[in-house]
Design a protein around this motif. Structure first.
Motif, PDB file in Angstrom:
ATOM      1  N   GLU A 263      -9.129   2.232  15.627  1.00  0.00           N
ATOM      2  CA  GLU A 263      -9.195   3.235  16.706  1.00  0.00           C
ATOM      3  C   GLU A 263      -7.815   3.739  17.117  1.00  0.00           C
ATOM      4  N   LEU A 264      -6.782   2.928  16.853  1.00  0.00           N
ATOM      5  CA  LEU A 264      -5.425   3.328  17.271  1.00  0.00           C
ATOM      6  C   LEU A 264      -4.711   4.206  16.249  1.00  0.00           C
ATOM      7  N   LEU A 265      -5.332   4.350  15.083  1.00  0.00           N
ATOM      8  CA  LEU A 265      -4.620   5.028  13.994  1.00  0.00           C
ATOM      9  C   LEU A 265      -4.599   6.535  14.165  1.00  0.00           C
ATOM     10  N   PRO A 266      -3.522   7.159  13.669  1.00  0.00           N
ATOM     11  CA  PRO A 266      -3.531   8.624  13.659  1.00  0.00           C
ATOM     12  C   PRO A 266      -4.650   9.096  12.748  1.00  0.00           C
ATOM     13  N   SER A 267      -5.057  10.329  12.894  1.00  0.00           N
ATOM     14  CA  SER A 267      -6.249  10.775  12.166  1.00  0.00           C
ATOM     15  C   SER A 267      -6.016  10.897  10.662  1.00  0.00           C
TER      16      SER A 267
ATOM     17  N   PHE B  28      -1.660   5.961   3.280  1.00  0.00           N
ATOM     18  CA  PHE B  28      -2.455   5.649   4.467  1.00  0.00           C
ATOM     19  C   PHE B  28      -3.883   5.300   4.048  1.00  0.00           C
ATOM     20  N   GLU B  29      -4.447   6.135   3.180  1.00  0.00           N
ATOM     21  CA  GLU B  29      -5.852   5.974   2.790  1.00  0.00           C
ATOM     22  C   GLU B  29      -6.130   4.598   2.195  1.00  0.00           C
ATOM     23  N   GLU B  30      -5.229   4.133   1.309  1.00  0.00           N
ATOM     24  CA  GLU B  30      -5.447   2.845   0.631  1.00  0.00           C
ATOM     25  C   GLU B  30      -5.499   1.697   1.634  1.00  0.00           C
ATOM     26  N   ALA B  31      -4.569   1.706   2.593  1.00  0.00           N
ATOM     27  CA  ALA B  31      -4.538   0.621   3.588  1.00  0.00           C
ATOM     28  C   ALA B  31      -5.729   0.750   4.539  1.00  0.00           C
ATOM     29  N   TYR B  32      -6.044   1.987   4.887  1.00  0.00           N
ATOM     30  CA  TYR B  32      -7.153   2.266   5.809  1.00  0.00           C
ATOM     31  C   TYR B  32      -8.471   1.737   5.228  1.00  0.00           C
ATOM     32  N   GLU B  33      -8.673   1.969   3.928  1.00  0.00           N
ATOM     33  CA  GLU B  33      -9.913   1.534   3.264  1.00  0.00           C
ATOM     34  C   GLU B  33     -10.114   0.033   3.408  1.00  0.00           C
ATOM     35  N   VAL B  34      -9.017  -0.728   3.279  1.00  0.00           N
ATOM     36  CA  VAL B  34      -9.128  -2.193   3.375  1.00  0.00           C
ATOM     37  C   VAL B  34      -9.562  -2.591   4.783  1.00  0.00           C
ATOM     38  N   LEU B  35      -8.918  -2.027   5.794  1.00  0.00           N
ATOM     39  CA  LEU B  35      -9.274  -2.414   7.160  1.00  0.00           C
ATOM     40  C   LEU B  35     -10.684  -1.952   7.525  1.00  0.00           C
ATOM     41  N   LYS B  36     -11.072  -0.817   6.984  1.00  0.00           N
ATOM     42  CA  LYS B  36     -12.426  -0.319   7.262  1.00  0.00           C
ATOM     43  C   LYS B  36     -13.460  -1.302   6.707  1.00  0.00           C
ATOM     44  N   LYS B  37     -13.191  -1.814   5.495  1.00  0.00           N
ATOM     45  CA  LYS B  37     -14.136  -2.757   4.876  1.00  0.00           C
ATOM     46  C   LYS B  37     -14.196  -4.075   5.640  1.00  0.00           C
ATOM     47  N   CYS B  38     -13.122  -4.391   6.407  1.00  0.00           N
ATOM     48  CA  CYS B  38     -13.065  -5.668   7.126  1.00  0.00           C
ATOM     49  C   CYS B  38     -13.846  -5.632   8.425  1.00  0.00           C
ATOM     50  N   GLY B  39     -14.224  -4.415   8.864  1.00  0.00           N
ATOM     51  CA  GLY B  39     -14.839  -4.250  10.176  1.00  0.00           C
ATOM     52  C   GLY B  39     -15.955  -5.250  10.471  1.00  0.00           C
ATOM     53  N   ASP B  40     -16.778  -5.560   9.475  1.00  0.00           N
ATOM     54  CA  ASP B  40     -17.926  -6.446   9.714  1.00  0.00           C
ATOM     55  C   ASP B  40     -17.510  -7.902   9.870  1.00  0.00           C
TER      56      ASP B  40
ATOM     57  N   PHE C 162       0.852  -1.200   0.000  1.00  0.00           N
ATOM     58  CA  PHE C 162       0.000   0.000   0.000  1.00  0.00           C
ATOM     59  C   PHE C 162       0.880   1.239   0.000  1.00  0.00           C
ATOM     60  N   TYR C 163       0.540   2.184  -0.851  1.00  0.00           N
ATOM     61  CA  TYR C 163       1.405   3.350  -1.037  1.00  0.00           C
ATOM     62  C   TYR C 163       0.830   4.613  -0.420  1.00  0.00           C
TER      63      TYR C 163
ATOM     64  N   ALA D 147      -2.285  -4.816   4.723  1.00  0.00           N
ATOM     65  CA  ALA D 147      -2.876  -3.518   5.092  1.00  0.00           C
ATOM     66  C   ALA D 147      -2.625  -3.262   6.579  1.00  0.00           C
ATOM     67  N   PHE D 148      -2.719  -4.314   7.393  1.00  0.00           N
ATOM     68  CA  PHE D 148      -2.467  -4.205   8.832  1.00  0.00           C
ATOM     69  C   PHE D 148      -1.035  -3.720   9.091  1.00  0.00           C
ATOM     70  N   TYR D 149      -0.056  -4.373   8.435  1.00  0.00           N
ATOM     71  CA  TYR D 149       1.346  -3.983   8.640  1.00  0.00           C
ATOM     72  C   TYR D 149       1.614  -2.583   8.083  1.00  0.00           C
ATOM     73  N   ALA D 150       0.981  -2.266   6.951  1.00  0.00           N
ATOM     74  CA  ALA D 150       1.191  -0.934   6.367  1.00  0.00           C
ATOM     75  C   ALA D 150       0.733   0.133   7.365  1.00  0.00           C
ATOM     76  N   LEU D 151      -0.438  -0.082   7.979  1.00  0.00           N
ATOM     77  CA  LEU D 151      -0.955   0.906   8.936  1.00  0.00           C
ATOM     78  C   LEU D 151      -0.072   0.989  10.176  1.00  0.00           C
ATOM     79  N   GLY D 152       0.525  -0.139  10.546  1.00  0.00           N
ATOM     80  CA  GLY D 152       1.460  -0.145  11.676  1.00  0.00           C
ATOM     81  C   GLY D 152       2.578   0.868  11.452  1.00  0.00           C
ATOM     82  N   ASN D 153       3.039   0.988  10.207  1.00  0.00           N
ATOM     83  CA  ASN D 153       4.107   1.958   9.914  1.00  0.00           C
ATOM     84  C   ASN D 153       3.652   3.393  10.183  1.00  0.00           C
ATOM     85  N   TYR D 154       2.374   3.679   9.915  1.00  0.00           N
ATOM     86  CA  TYR D 154       1.899   5.049  10.133  1.00  0.00           C
ATOM     87  C   TYR D 154       1.785   5.360  11.635  1.00  0.00           C
ATOM     88  N   ILE D 155       1.445   4.326  12.429  1.00  0.00           N
ATOM     89  CA  ILE D 155       1.414   4.560  13.884  1.00  0.00           C
ATOM     90  C   ILE D 155       2.846   4.815  14.367  1.00  0.00           C
ATOM     91  N   THR D 156       3.787   3.985  13.885  1.00  0.00           N
ATOM     92  CA  THR D 156       5.192   4.182  14.269  1.00  0.00           C
ATOM     93  C   THR D 156       5.681   5.551  13.804  1.00  0.00           C
TER      94      THR D 156
END
Ligand code: ATP
Ligand SMILES: Nc1ccn([C@@H]2O[C@H](COP(=O)(O)O)[C@@H](O)[C@H]2O)c(=O)n1
Length: 421
Positions: A211-215, A189-201, A186-187, A278-287
């Motif tokens: 909930e842990l992600l930066p805004s 934040f938005e692209e990775a975020y979209e995947v995890l958002k769709k997984c919520g259900d 994922f290149y 997508a999970f690991y990609a978002l981890g980079n943004y938290i770091t």
């Protein structure tokens, strides 16, 4: 279902198909036969007594559903088919067309249990996003015909014609390369975020991660102090080195994925690549957010970051030799434009035998991917090469075979040269 999925596979007759038989990819195209024309023969299928084969391609427009279903489909088929079916991974793609790859499976039909196989296929096409084709062997045993299954009764579309199966040349790069961007790597934040958002259900844990992600990947001002990332395969000495650097430089030590994601890491490691990456990609943004805060006060050392996320993902998406990797300079090796760039990235490399010795001495459990690194020499080479090809920043390779103190001194020299510390 076949009709609806058909619209998701445009340019049917221009597609190339790839079936992995006995571990090697076989590429074929389909061709309408014209009068008097000689049709080239298909690769010889090993089990000559099989008269009929099937392919199933997963083609939902919802990529999360597609990724989940592809994993489940294999279990389903293995449960229902006889071992002689030789279930093999299959894919179809349009040469050089990005995002055109669809995945599925290929298997040999068993004449003894053809009715139960067809019942299973019937169930699948009613409920699931699959496109099924049957392949019929001609009398001479080598000429095969491809036909949509079950045959379309009316409304002749491009797909519902009968085609001959003809050999095709292997593409220059592995077909998975077509779909790497924003499916494996994922290149933004938005692209990775979209995947995890769709997984919520379907994956409740995804909500906790969100909930842990930066805004957003806010453009922060660059940290005042240097940011140094240490990369490398497991057991190359990252923990040992990063802890020594922290102590020597009076730095803060961070890691990716960050500690706050630990409760969910094992859960996401079980998921198909789209969701796991997508999970690991978002981890980079938290770091990155943590780096941004700490880097205003002290130097920051980071144990794994973007290079690890991208290199493992690329090396897993593509199989086979190094020549299957996307070429050096390809867009897949680029740094995400919204992710903080470290001042220095060091890649620790180690002779495979020494790495194994260190792993044995350490004696901890390993993830599936780490076991793969041990067993599969080509996978290890692909990960290391992908590390080297990532740019913006590129990594500087350091031989990690000398003693821990010598490696530390070597890296301190690099830091002093590059980061004016
Ligand atoms: N330079 C070195 N020489 C000899 N042994 C080393 C050296 N550096 C680290 N080790 C040992 O090798 C093992 C692996 O090191 P370490 O845990 O630092 O690697 P790592 O890259 O952090 O691994 P992982 O990514 O799996 O956490 C440890 O037992 C460590 O003590
Ligand atoms: N930034 C990162 C860090 C790790 N990964 C994935 O985790 C595995 C290796 O991590 P260890 O902590 O076990 O050494 C590896 O399989 C990577 O896929 C990542 O993607 N991004």
């Amino acid at each position: 279902m076949a009709r609806r999925t058909a619209s998701l596979l445009p340019q049917w007759s221009s597609r190339i198909f790839s079936v992995e038989l006995d571990g090697a990819p076989h590429y074929f195209a389909i061709k309408e036969k014209h009068r008097g024309e000689e049709v080239p023969r298909l690769f010889t299928l090993k089990a000559r007594h099989y008269e009929r084969c099937y392919s199933l391609l997963v083609c939902s427009s919802d990529r999360v559903r597609r990724a989940k279903f592809y994993g489940e489909l294999k279990d389903k088929l293995l449960r229902h088919l006889s071992p002689e079916s030789d279930l093999s991974p299959m894919s179809s793609f349009l040469p050089d067309v990005k995002d055109s790859l669809v995945r599925g499976y290929f298997f040999k039909g068993d004449s003894q249990s053809s009715s139960s196989t067809e019942r299973l296929l019937q169930e699948l096409i009613q409920r699931d996003p699959v496109l099924v084709c049957s392949y019929l062997r001609g009398e001479d045993g080598q000429l095969w015909t491809q036909r949509l299954w079950p045959p379309a009764e009316s409304q002749m579309t491009e797909m519902s014609k009968d085609y001959y199966v003809v050999p095709s040349e292997a593409p220059k790069y592995h077909p998975s390369v077509l779909n790497i961007v924003n499916s494996d790597v994922f290149y933004s934040f938005e692209e990775a975020y979209e995947v995890l958002k769709k997984c919520g259900d379907i994956i409740p844990e995804a909500k906790s991660v969100l909930e842990l992600l930066p805004s957003g990947a806010e453009t922060r001002s660059k940290p005042d102090f240097p940011v140094i990332v240490i990369e490398g395969l497991d057991a190359t000495g990252k923990t040992t080195l990063t802890e020594s650097l922290r102590d020597t430089l009076k730095a803060v030590l961070l890691q990716s994925p960050p500690q706050c994601l630990s409760p969910w890491r094992a859960r996401f490691d079980q998921e198909p690549p789209l969701i796991r990456r997508a999970f690991y990609a978002l981890g980079n943004y938290i770091t990155a957010e943590q780096i941004g805060q700490q880097g205003m006060k002290t130097p920051v050392i980071v144990d794994r970051f973007w290079h690890s996320t991208a290199a493992y993902a690329i090396a897993t998406a593509v199989s086979g030799p190094l020549s299957n990797l996307p070429a050096e300079g390809s867009e897949v090796y680029r740094w995400p434009s919204d992710l903080l760039q470290p001042n220095l990235v060091v890649l620790l490399t180690l002779d495979p035998e020494e790495r194994k010795r260190r792993l044995r001495n350490r004696g901890q459990g390993k993830t599936e991917e780490e076991q793969e690194l041990d067993h599969n020499q080509l996978f290890r080479l692909r990960v290391e090469e992908a590390y080297r090809r990532i740019s913006g920043p590129s990594c500087i390779t350091v031989d990690a075979s000398p003693s821990a103190d010598q490696v530390l001194q070597q890296v301190l020299l690099l830091i002093r040269g590059k980061c004016h510390l």
